[in-house]
Design an enzyme around this catalytic site. Structure first.
Site, PDB file in Angstrom:
ATOM      1  N   CYS A  44       4.719  -5.491   1.366  1.00  0.00           N
ATOM      2  CA  CYS A  44       3.565  -5.913   2.177  1.00  0.00           C
ATOM      3  C   CYS A  44       3.555  -7.393   2.556  1.00  0.00           C
ATOM      4  O   CYS A  44       2.645  -7.838   3.243  1.00  0.00           O
ATOM      5  CB  CYS A  44       2.272  -5.561   1.454  1.00  0.00           C
ATOM      6  SG  CYS A  44       1.909  -6.628   0.038  1.00  0.00           S
TER       7      CYS A  44
ATOM      8  N   CYS B 135      -0.514  -4.311  -2.529  1.00  0.00           N
ATOM      9  CA  CYS B 135      -0.080  -2.942  -2.186  1.00  0.00           C
ATOM     10  C   CYS B 135       0.318  -2.107  -3.396  1.00  0.00           C
ATOM     11  O   CYS B 135       0.664  -0.943  -3.244  1.00  0.00           O
ATOM     12  CB  CYS B 135       1.072  -2.989  -1.189  1.00  0.00           C
ATOM     13  SG  CYS B 135       2.645  -3.512  -1.908  1.00  0.00           S
TER      14      CYS B 135
ATOM     15  N   CYS C 117       9.366 -11.304 -15.288  1.00  0.00           N
ATOM     16  CA  CYS C 117      10.711 -10.771 -15.083  1.00  0.00           C
ATOM     17  C   CYS C 117      10.631  -9.792 -13.914  1.00  0.00           C
ATOM     18  O   CYS C 117      10.040  -8.720 -14.042  1.00  0.00           O
ATOM     19  CB  CYS C 117      11.161 -10.093 -16.372  1.00  0.00           C
ATOM     20  SG  CYS C 117      12.813  -9.442 -16.337  1.00  0.00           S
TER      21      CYS C 117
END
EC number: 1.8.4.12
Length: 137
Positions: free
Chosen positions: A49, A98, A118
């Protein structure tokens, strides 16, 4: 969450690995991501997005095999979910806009936060702040 494209639309837009990571909560193999060794100044965005997620100045080499950051660009950028899969207790991180899977956050990062975000390269896009070049993980 914002309106997200359908799975069919995403399968057309994303590579197989990008879809697996962002939509199926997958993990790319360590030390294989295109953005792992990126050292340019800029912003890392959600691949799905384009939501800004991390600034390059918060990226560091944790040695874990995936891009690591110690802080997101804002509180709204990341959604946190307790993850008890694979016999472990972890905190999954997803895009705050999103809901795309990004990776996990661990409490073993550097100061000032002590956190290690991470993140799979396959979930990221990078925008170079000097010339506007775009790289996708």
């Amino acid at each position: 969450m914002a309106n997200q494209p359908s799975a069919e639309e995403l399968k057309k837009k994303l590579s197989e690995m990008q879809f697996y990571v962002t939509q199926d909560r997958g993990t790319e193999p360590p030390f294989t991501g295109r953005l792992l060794h990126n050292k340019r100044d800029g912003v890392y965005h959600c691949l799905v997005c384009d939501m800004p997620l991390f600034h390059s100045h918060t990226k560091y080499d944790s040695g874990c095999g995936w891009p690591s950051f110690y802080q997101p660009v804002s509180e709204e950028a990341i959604r946190y979910i307790d993850d008890f899969s694979h016999g472990m207790q972890r905190v999954e991180i997803r895009c705050g806009n999103c809901d795309a899977h990004l990776g996990h956050v661990f409490p073993d990062g550097p100061q000032p936060t002590g956190e290690r975000y991470c993140v799979n390269s396959a979930s990221l896009a990078f925008s170079d702040e000097k010339n506007g070049d775009q790289l996708k993980g």
